[in-house]
Write a protein that holds these residues in place. Structure first.
Motif, PDB file in Angstrom:
ATOM      1  N   THR A  39       0.665  -1.259   0.040  1.00  0.00           N
ATOM      2  CA  THR A  39       0.097  -0.044  -0.174  1.00  0.00           C
ATOM      3  C   THR A  39       0.720   1.302  -0.145  1.00  0.00           C
ATOM      4  O   THR A  39       0.422   2.284  -0.736  1.00  0.00           O
ATOM      5  N   ALA A  40       1.880   1.331   0.664  1.00  0.00           N
ATOM      6  CA  ALA A  40       2.895   2.598   0.726  1.00  0.00           C
ATOM      7  C   ALA A  40       4.133   2.245   1.203  1.00  0.00           C
ATOM      8  O   ALA A  40       4.416   1.213   1.445  1.00  0.00           O
ATOM      9  N   ILE A  41       4.905   3.135   0.595  1.00  0.00           N
ATOM     10  CA  ILE A  41       6.483   2.827   0.983  1.00  0.00           C
ATOM     11  C   ILE A  41       6.857   4.481   1.486  1.00  0.00           C
ATOM     12  O   ILE A  41       6.422   5.665   1.561  1.00  0.00           O
ATOM     13  N   TYR A  42       7.886   3.990   2.543  1.00  0.00           N
ATOM     14  CA  TYR A  42       8.632   5.262   2.844  1.00  0.00           C
ATOM     15  C   TYR A  42       9.751   5.701   1.971  1.00  0.00           C
ATOM     16  O   TYR A  42      10.648   4.753   1.548  1.00  0.00           O
ATOM     17  N   SER A  43       9.783   7.056   1.324  1.00  0.00           N
ATOM     18  CA  SER A  43      10.673   7.234   0.282  1.00  0.00           C
ATOM     19  C   SER A  43      11.165   8.688   0.088  1.00  0.00           C
ATOM     20  O   SER A  43      10.500   9.326  -0.480  1.00  0.00           O
ATOM     21  N   PRO A  44      12.331   8.963   0.743  1.00  0.00           N
ATOM     22  CA  PRO A  44      12.746  10.199   0.460  1.00  0.00           C
ATOM     23  C   PRO A  44      12.889  10.588  -0.844  1.00  0.00           C
ATOM     24  O   PRO A  44      12.883  11.831  -1.358  1.00  0.00           O
ATOM     25  N   SER A  45      13.216   9.556  -1.881  1.00  0.00           N
ATOM     26  CA  SER A  45      13.792   9.833  -3.276  1.00  0.00           C
ATOM     27  C   SER A  45      12.999   9.597  -4.001  1.00  0.00           C
ATOM     28  O   SER A  45      12.765   9.925  -5.529  1.00  0.00           O
ATOM     29  N   GLY A  46      11.611   8.852  -3.957  1.00  0.00           N
ATOM     30  CA  GLY A  46      10.652   8.331  -4.799  1.00  0.00           C
ATOM     31  C   GLY A  46      10.736   7.033  -5.146  1.00  0.00           C
ATOM     32  O   GLY A  46       9.698   6.516  -5.587  1.00  0.00           O
ATOM     33  N   GLY A  47      11.872   6.408  -4.776  1.00  0.00           N
ATOM     34  CA  GLY A  47      12.000   4.856  -5.130  1.00  0.00           C
ATOM     35  C   GLY A  47      12.216   4.056  -3.839  1.00  0.00           C
ATOM     36  O   GLY A  47      12.078   4.587  -2.661  1.00  0.00           O
ATOM     37  N   SER A  48      12.402   2.834  -3.701  1.00  0.00           N
ATOM     38  CA  SER A  48      12.415   1.976  -2.665  1.00  0.00           C
ATOM     39  C   SER A  48      13.662   2.102  -1.907  1.00  0.00           C
ATOM     40  O   SER A  48      14.775   2.069  -2.480  1.00  0.00           O
ATOM     41  N   VAL A  49      13.423   2.332  -0.810  1.00  0.00           N
ATOM     42  CA  VAL A  49      14.625   2.328   0.305  1.00  0.00           C
ATOM     43  C   VAL A  49      14.534   1.098   1.218  1.00  0.00           C
ATOM     44  O   VAL A  49      15.063   1.106   2.475  1.00  0.00           O
ATOM     45  N   GLY A  50      13.662   0.181   0.977  1.00  0.00           N
ATOM     46  CA  GLY A  50      13.636  -0.945   1.818  1.00  0.00           C
ATOM     47  C   GLY A  50      12.635  -1.030   3.067  1.00  0.00           C
ATOM     48  O   GLY A  50      12.637  -1.718   4.011  1.00  0.00           O
ATOM     49  N   ILE A  51      11.612   0.076   2.790  1.00  0.00           N
ATOM     50  CA  ILE A  51      10.668   0.352   3.750  1.00  0.00           C
ATOM     51  C   ILE A  51       9.294   0.400   3.164  1.00  0.00           C
ATOM     52  O   ILE A  51       8.928   1.429   2.742  1.00  0.00           O
TER      53      ILE A  51
END
Length: 504
Positions: free
Chosen positions: A262-274
């Motif tokens: 459903t959601a991702i944590y992403s400072p850059s817009g891509g996956s950071v493994g969260i």
């Protein structure tokens, strides 16, 4: 200093590379040492190691081959109107009025279109989903199909089908869609239990519209609240998921769905493994209602609650900061009819422990309207059990009208808290209960704990107050009992809540 830090970082990296290089050289030396191609020490270690330690991981190929045909790409189309102005319209932006561009925009509109008509732009969105039955029912995210004009799904073999939206639930961001006119789809099952932290999982989806993509990882955490809604209870995974994975499934090693991406944590817009998944038990409950009714109905208690902080726990004599503290039982609600009062701490629902206010919301919302629930509460330190019959949650819960703010003065002050009060009956619009905060010191203890002019203090330490003398007496009594904090029941213009005020 920054250059020195950079040099240190490069030096550290160089040392790491050098260490890896030296290990590689040692390995090369070992490889040619013994007559059998191994150093004698290595041969002994290999002989002593179990077979399972000498083999690589089994991988997920068999699992993927089993579940991937059930995963679909979801493509939606919707219309968006441009914010154009009709010719001759008088609602031009102020920045354009009186400029050389005004005549142009009045004739053509801001988008330069002759006639200035509203322009419709077709937007295409791509997400993921998965079949849960052979007759074409599939799960995806609400935000994937929200306001969709048309929905198409593409299966793993490239076949495209038209689908329709059966129902959506924005509060959990889930949606149920269906492909009509065909059966025999490969489908997967929803797991009934939440996996353990550390369990392997495999996520399948359609990131960036590339097509079916598989990633693997573990369950990183459970019970995550990311502020997306009132019923947040996400599973956190470290399997990489990206835009376009929304609505796709996450599988356990048995091939059952444990969550919906459903959601991702992403400072850059891509996956950071969260990444965050709606747990399968929640999905199962929501989907069942969407399939039957097209909407979701939830149980409703009718209380305003807040978490129990350490200060509140101490003021109430609780050993742990757990439970949901009732700020208000709204009139003519199941809570009021069951006898729930402000100051009660709800500790369990049907035997299930309540950690905080969100846990209470999830427990109650998961029950059907009209069902009975047993609430374990603490009232003035005594345990009680109340039975309540839940109602249907209103679509828009209206707030009860509050006392108007007042800034009238009072000659009586409250020592040590940095505020002045007056009886509520003496302040217009404040009602007849409690005392009104009429003045407050910006740097005083009361201000530091959120009290403002116009707030109405209804009770202190569980005792109703109607004058400054009552307030002082309640504070003195709490202090004489050795308490470091006292619980104030406060009514504001927005709500009613409790404040743990330090008095030590």
């Amino acid at each position: 200093m920054r250059e020195d830090n950079n040099q240190n970082r490069w030096s550290l990296s160089a040392r790491r590379i050098a260490l890896l290089g030296s290990v590689a050289m040692i390995g090369a030396a070992v490889a040619v040492a013994g007559p059998s191609g191994h150093h004698p020490f290595v041969e002994q270690a290999l002989a002593a190691a179990p077979a399972s330690q000498t083999q690589g991981p089994a991988g997920f190929a068999d699992l993927v081959a089993k579940v991937k045909p059930a995963v679909i790409s979801v493509r939606v189309k919707l219309d968006e109107e441009s914010n154009a102005y009709a010719p001759g319209a008088e609602n031009l932006p102020p920045s354009l009025q009186g400029t050389p561009f005004e005549k142009f925009f009045r004739q053509f509109g801001p988008d330069g279109n002759p006639g200035g008509r509203l322009q419709h732009h077709e937007i295409t969105g791509v997400g993921s989903g998965f079949f849960i039955s052979a007759d074409g029912y599939a799960v995806t995210n609400n935000h994937v199909v929200d306001h969709a004009r048309s929905v198409q799904v593409t299966t793993d073999d490239g076949t495209i089908y038209t689908a329709k939206v059966i129902g959506t639930d924005p509060k959990t961001d889930l949606a149920l869609i269906k492909v009509d006119g065909k059966s025999g789809f490969t489908f997967v099952n929803l797991e009934s239990q939440v996996p353990r932290v550390g369990d392997w999982v495999v996520a399948v989806g359609n990131p960036y519209g590339l097509g079916g993509t598989v990633t693997a990882g573990i369950i990183s955490a459970e019970g995550r609240d990311i502020g997306a809604g009132p019923y947040d209870n996400y599973i956190q995974i470290d399997a990489p998921i990206n835009k376009g994975n929304s609505g796709g499934p996450t599988f356990d090693t048995n091939g059952n769905v444990v969550g919906v991406n459903t959601a991702i944590y992403s400072p850059s817009g891509g996956s950071v493994g969260i990444g965050f998944d709606v747990p399968a038990p929640t999905v199962k409950m929501i989907v069942a209602q969407l399939k039957e009714h097209g909407t979701v109905t939830r149980g409703w208690l009718g209380v305003q609650v807040q978490p129990v902080t350490m200060g509140i726990a101490e003021s109430l004599g609780l050993k742990q900061a757990r439970g949901a503290l009732v700020d208000e039982a709204q009139p003519d609600t199941p809570a009021a009819q069951a006898g729930i009062r402000p100051g009660d701490v709800i500790t369990a629902v049907n035997g299930n422990a309540i950690k905080d206010s969100r846990t209470l919301a999830r427990e109650i919302s998961g029950m059907a309207p009209g069902s009975s629930a047993k609430l374990d509460i603490l009232r003035k330190g005594e345990a009680q059990t109340l039975t309540v019959t839940l109602a249907k949650m209103p679509n828009d819960t209206q707030k009860v009208a509050r006392a108007d703010e007042s800034d009238q003065s009072s000659s009586k002050g409250v020592p040590h808290l940095g505020m002045s009060v007056a009886p509520a009956g003496d302040v217009g619009g404040a009602g007849n209960s409690g005392v009104v905060v009429t003045a407050i010191e910006p740097d005083g203890p009361a201000a530091e704990h959120g009290l403002q002019s116009g707030d109405v203090i209804l009770a202190v330490g569980g005792k109703n107050v109607s004058s400054a003398a009552d307030l002082r007496n309640a504070l003195s009594e709490a202090k004489s009992e050795g308490k470091h904090d006292v619980l104030m029941h406060v009514k504001t213009s927005d709500n009613t809540h409790f404040v743990a005020m330090p008095i030590g």
